[in-house]
Design a protein around this motif. Structure first.
Motif, PDB file in Angstrom:
ATOM      1  N   THR A  97      11.148  -8.385  -6.123  1.00  0.00           N
ATOM      2  CA  THR A  97      11.806  -7.078  -6.218  1.00  0.00           C
ATOM      3  C   THR A  97      12.459  -6.735  -4.888  1.00  0.00           C
ATOM      4  O   THR A  97      11.802  -6.728  -3.843  1.00  0.00           O
ATOM      5  CB  THR A  97      10.780  -5.997  -6.598  1.00  0.00           C
ATOM      6  OG1 THR A  97      10.209  -6.324  -7.870  1.00  0.00           O
ATOM      7  CG2 THR A  97      11.455  -4.634  -6.691  1.00  0.00           C
ATOM      8  N   ARG A  98      13.726  -6.426  -4.925  1.00  0.00           N
ATOM      9  CA  ARG A  98      14.486  -6.196  -3.702  1.00  0.00           C
ATOM     10  C   ARG A  98      13.934  -4.984  -2.934  1.00  0.00           C
ATOM     11  O   ARG A  98      13.785  -3.904  -3.489  1.00  0.00           O
ATOM     12  CB  ARG A  98      15.957  -5.956  -4.045  1.00  0.00           C
ATOM     13  CG  ARG A  98      16.840  -5.806  -2.822  1.00  0.00           C
ATOM     14  CD  ARG A  98      18.278  -5.616  -3.225  1.00  0.00           C
ATOM     15  NE  ARG A  98      19.129  -5.468  -2.058  1.00  0.00           N
ATOM     16  CZ  ARG A  98      20.435  -5.265  -2.112  1.00  0.00           C
ATOM     17  NH1 ARG A  98      21.033  -5.172  -3.294  1.00  0.00           N
ATOM     18  NH2 ARG A  98      21.140  -5.133  -1.003  1.00  0.00           N
ATOM     19  N   GLY A  99      13.639  -5.214  -1.675  1.00  0.00           N
ATOM     20  CA  GLY A  99      13.175  -4.143  -0.799  1.00  0.00           C
ATOM     21  C   GLY A  99      11.669  -3.963  -0.765  1.00  0.00           C
ATOM     22  O   GLY A  99      11.146  -3.394   0.203  1.00  0.00           O
ATOM     23  N   LEU A 100      10.943  -4.434  -1.793  1.00  0.00           N
ATOM     24  CA  LEU A 100       9.503  -4.190  -1.829  1.00  0.00           C
ATOM     25  C   LEU A 100       8.744  -5.007  -0.793  1.00  0.00           C
ATOM     26  O   LEU A 100       7.868  -4.454  -0.102  1.00  0.00           O
ATOM     27  CB  LEU A 100       8.964  -4.451  -3.236  1.00  0.00           C
ATOM     28  CG  LEU A 100       7.490  -4.086  -3.426  1.00  0.00           C
ATOM     29  CD1 LEU A 100       7.278  -2.595  -3.240  1.00  0.00           C
ATOM     30  CD2 LEU A 100       7.003  -4.521  -4.815  1.00  0.00           C
ATOM     31  N   PRO A 101       9.000  -6.324  -0.638  1.00  0.00           N
ATOM     32  CA  PRO A 101       8.280  -7.055   0.421  1.00  0.00           C
ATOM     33  C   PRO A 101       8.509  -6.462   1.802  1.00  0.00           C
ATOM     34  O   PRO A 101       7.587  -6.399   2.617  1.00  0.00           O
ATOM     35  CB  PRO A 101       8.855  -8.471   0.310  1.00  0.00           C
ATOM     36  CG  PRO A 101       9.320  -8.588  -1.101  1.00  0.00           C
ATOM     37  CD  PRO A 101       9.835  -7.233  -1.453  1.00  0.00           C
ATOM     38  N   ARG A 102       9.744  -6.001   2.061  1.00  0.00           N
ATOM     39  CA  ARG A 102      10.029  -5.388   3.359  1.00  0.00           C
ATOM     40  C   ARG A 102       9.208  -4.117   3.549  1.00  0.00           C
ATOM     41  O   ARG A 102       8.670  -3.852   4.621  1.00  0.00           O
ATOM     42  CB  ARG A 102      11.522  -5.079   3.468  1.00  0.00           C
ATOM     43  CG  ARG A 102      11.950  -4.554   4.830  1.00  0.00           C
ATOM     44  CD  ARG A 102      13.386  -4.039   4.762  1.00  0.00           C
ATOM     45  NE  ARG A 102      14.296  -5.075   4.367  1.00  0.00           N
ATOM     46  CZ  ARG A 102      14.948  -5.857   5.230  1.00  0.00           C
ATOM     47  NH1 ARG A 102      14.764  -5.690   6.517  1.00  0.00           N
ATOM     48  NH2 ARG A 102      15.767  -6.781   4.795  1.00  0.00           N
ATOM     49  N   LEU A 103       9.104  -3.305   2.492  1.00  0.00           N
ATOM     50  CA  LEU A 103       8.339  -2.066   2.580  1.00  0.00           C
ATOM     51  C   LEU A 103       6.849  -2.355   2.777  1.00  0.00           C
ATOM     52  O   LEU A 103       6.167  -1.663   3.546  1.00  0.00           O
ATOM     53  CB  LEU A 103       8.554  -1.223   1.330  1.00  0.00           C
ATOM     54  CG  LEU A 103       7.999   0.198   1.378  1.00  0.00           C
ATOM     55  CD1 LEU A 103       8.681   0.997   2.492  1.00  0.00           C
ATOM     56  CD2 LEU A 103       8.197   0.906   0.041  1.00  0.00           C
ATOM     57  N   CYS A 104       6.329  -3.376   2.107  1.00  0.00           N
ATOM     58  CA  CYS A 104       4.923  -3.770   2.315  1.00  0.00           C
ATOM     59  C   CYS A 104       4.695  -4.219   3.757  1.00  0.00           C
ATOM     60  O   CYS A 104       3.662  -3.899   4.362  1.00  0.00           O
ATOM     61  CB  CYS A 104       4.547  -4.888   1.350  1.00  0.00           C
ATOM     62  SG  CYS A 104       4.377  -4.383  -0.374  1.00  0.00           S
ATOM     63  N   LEU A 105       5.663  -4.962   4.303  1.00  0.00           N
ATOM     64  CA  LEU A 105       5.544  -5.417   5.687  1.00  0.00           C
ATOM     65  C   LEU A 105       5.551  -4.232   6.647  1.00  0.00           C
ATOM     66  O   LEU A 105       4.761  -4.178   7.602  1.00  0.00           O
ATOM     67  CB  LEU A 105       6.689  -6.377   6.014  1.00  0.00           C
ATOM     68  CG  LEU A 105       6.760  -6.895   7.455  1.00  0.00           C
ATOM     69  CD1 LEU A 105       5.490  -7.663   7.808  1.00  0.00           C
ATOM     70  CD2 LEU A 105       7.997  -7.765   7.654  1.00  0.00           C
ATOM     71  N   ALA A 109       2.246  -2.452   6.472  1.00  0.00           N
ATOM     72  CA  ALA A 109       1.187  -3.219   7.124  1.00  0.00           C
ATOM     73  C   ALA A 109       1.323  -3.178   8.637  1.00  0.00           C
ATOM     74  O   ALA A 109       0.324  -3.020   9.358  1.00  0.00           O
ATOM     75  CB  ALA A 109       1.211  -4.660   6.631  1.00  0.00           C
ATOM     76  N   LEU A 110       2.561  -3.312   9.149  1.00  0.00           N
ATOM     77  CA  LEU A 110       2.772  -3.285  10.598  1.00  0.00           C
ATOM     78  C   LEU A 110       2.299  -1.968  11.210  1.00  0.00           C
ATOM     79  O   LEU A 110       1.636  -1.947  12.253  1.00  0.00           O
ATOM     80  CB  LEU A 110       4.257  -3.488  10.906  1.00  0.00           C
ATOM     81  CG  LEU A 110       4.777  -4.928  10.951  1.00  0.00           C
ATOM     82  CD1 LEU A 110       6.287  -4.928  11.137  1.00  0.00           C
ATOM     83  CD2 LEU A 110       4.110  -5.727  12.052  1.00  0.00           C
ATOM     84  N   LEU A 111       2.638  -0.874  10.551  1.00  0.00           N
ATOM     85  CA  LEU A 111       2.230   0.425  11.072  1.00  0.00           C
ATOM     86  C   LEU A 111       0.765   0.717  10.774  1.00  0.00           C
ATOM     87  O   LEU A 111       0.108   1.433  11.520  1.00  0.00           O
ATOM     88  CB  LEU A 111       3.129   1.519  10.487  1.00  0.00           C
ATOM     89  CG  LEU A 111       4.593   1.448  10.943  1.00  0.00           C
ATOM     90  CD1 LEU A 111       5.450   2.426  10.156  1.00  0.00           C
ATOM     91  CD2 LEU A 111       4.708   1.729  12.434  1.00  0.00           C
ATOM     92  N   GLY A 112       0.259   0.154   9.684  1.00  0.00           N
ATOM     93  CA  GLY A 112      -1.139   0.387   9.331  1.00  0.00           C
ATOM     94  C   GLY A 112      -2.109  -0.240  10.308  1.00  0.00           C
ATOM     95  O   GLY A 112      -3.168   0.329  10.595  1.00  0.00           O
ATOM     96  N   VAL A 113      -1.761  -1.396  10.848  1.00  0.00           N
ATOM     97  CA  VAL A 113      -2.707  -2.103  11.715  1.00  0.00           C
ATOM     98  C   VAL A 113      -2.886  -1.372  13.055  1.00  0.00           C
ATOM     99  O   VAL A 113      -3.903  -1.582  13.750  1.00  0.00           O
ATOM    100  CB  VAL A 113      -2.237  -3.562  11.938  1.00  0.00           C
ATOM    101  CG1 VAL A 113      -1.093  -3.634  12.936  1.00  0.00           C
ATOM    102  CG2 VAL A 113      -3.390  -4.451  12.371  1.00  0.00           C
ATOM    103  N   VAL A 114      -1.935  -0.517  13.441  1.00  0.00           N
ATOM    104  CA  VAL A 114      -2.069   0.232  14.698  1.00  0.00           C
ATOM    105  C   VAL A 114      -2.393   1.698  14.433  1.00  0.00           C
ATOM    106  O   VAL A 114      -2.258   2.542  15.330  1.00  0.00           O
ATOM    107  CB  VAL A 114      -0.781   0.110  15.545  1.00  0.00           C
ATOM    108  CG1 VAL A 114      -0.652  -1.282  16.113  1.00  0.00           C
ATOM    109  CG2 VAL A 114       0.460   0.465  14.739  1.00  0.00           C
ATOM    110  N   THR A 115      -2.825   2.011  13.216  1.00  0.00           N
ATOM    111  CA  THR A 115      -3.265   3.367  12.878  1.00  0.00           C
ATOM    112  C   THR A 115      -4.772   3.454  13.092  1.00  0.00           C
ATOM    113  O   THR A 115      -5.550   2.837  12.375  1.00  0.00           O
ATOM    114  CB  THR A 115      -2.917   3.705  11.421  1.00  0.00           C
ATOM    115  OG1 THR A 115      -1.505   3.638  11.245  1.00  0.00           O
ATOM    116  CG2 THR A 115      -3.395   5.102  11.066  1.00  0.00           C
TER     117      THR A 115
END
Length: 216
Positions: free
Chosen positions: A33-41, A44-50
């Motif tokens: 699905t276009r755009g979904l893998p990017r949104l998951c990434l 995740a990137l912001l989640g790991v430093v939360t």
């Protein structure tokens, strides 16, 4: 729950749903699905430093020397900030763009980190600002992330797609909490929060680069 019915699903959507009923097939569809893998990434990137709320509340309790019986007031304060700001920030996100508000929410979280690291005394005003910033972070991210993911998803896999985005964020936050806990043990609370703040700056820069690449 009692009266709302989704009547927008037609024969084509039902046929697509039957074809992707198998979990692996549905996952392959979501991965393409276009755009979904990017949104998951991004999530995740912001989640790991939360940093987990519990750590932030403990840091705040130490800064203002709050007696233990009053400790539950800290999450109540953050929840009050979330309650007051969720609807206004959601409306702003609908007007100016969800990704902008989502990133601004992480900017509020970074401001809370920096305020906790700043050399202020045991001021209640500063503590209140930290709680408001924390509430603003959740108000600008929780619902806004789902609103950004919704239009990307095919109708017959919308719930699965939203769960996938949330899972990517939750796994990243879980890993980030383990890392922050280890940093707390080895570097102390101040050192661990400094590393988390630096990581959040790097993550925001990376997400901004991804967003510019998408628009290009």
């Amino acid at each position: 729950m009692l009266f709302v019915r989704d009547t927008s699903v037609g024969k084509a959507e039902r046929a697509a749903a039957s074809r992707t009923r198998h979990p692996r097939r549905a996952l392959r569809t979501l991965a393409r699905t276009r755009g979904l893998p990017r949104l998951c990434l991004i999530a995740a990137l912001l989640g790991v430093v939360t940093v987990s709320d519990s750590f932030l509340y403990l840091l705040l309790q130490r800064r203002i020397d709050l007696p233990a019986p009053y400790f539950p007031l800290l999450p109540v304060g953050a929840a009050a900030g979330f309650l007051l700001l969720a609807v206004p920030l959601g409306r702003i996100a609908d007007r100016i763009g969800r990704r902008q508000v989502f990133l601004a929410g992480h900017g509020a979280l970074l401001s809370a980190y920096l305020l906790l690291l700043a050399p202020w005394g045991g001021g209640l005003v500063a503590a209140g600002c930290v709680l408001v910033l924390l509430g603003a972070f959740y108000a600008a991210t929780d619902g806004v992330l789902m609103a950004a993911a919704g239009p990307l998803l095919p109708p017959h896999l919308k719930a699965s797609g939203l769960a996938l985005v949330q899972s990517a964020q939750a796994f990243a936050r879980f890993g980030g909490s383990l890392l922050f806990g280890a940093g707390w043990m080895y570097f102390g609370p101040h050192g661990a929060l400094t590393v988390a703040a630096a990581g959040l700056v790097v993550a925001l820069a990376a997400v901004a680069t991804l967003h510019r690449g998408r628009r290009a």
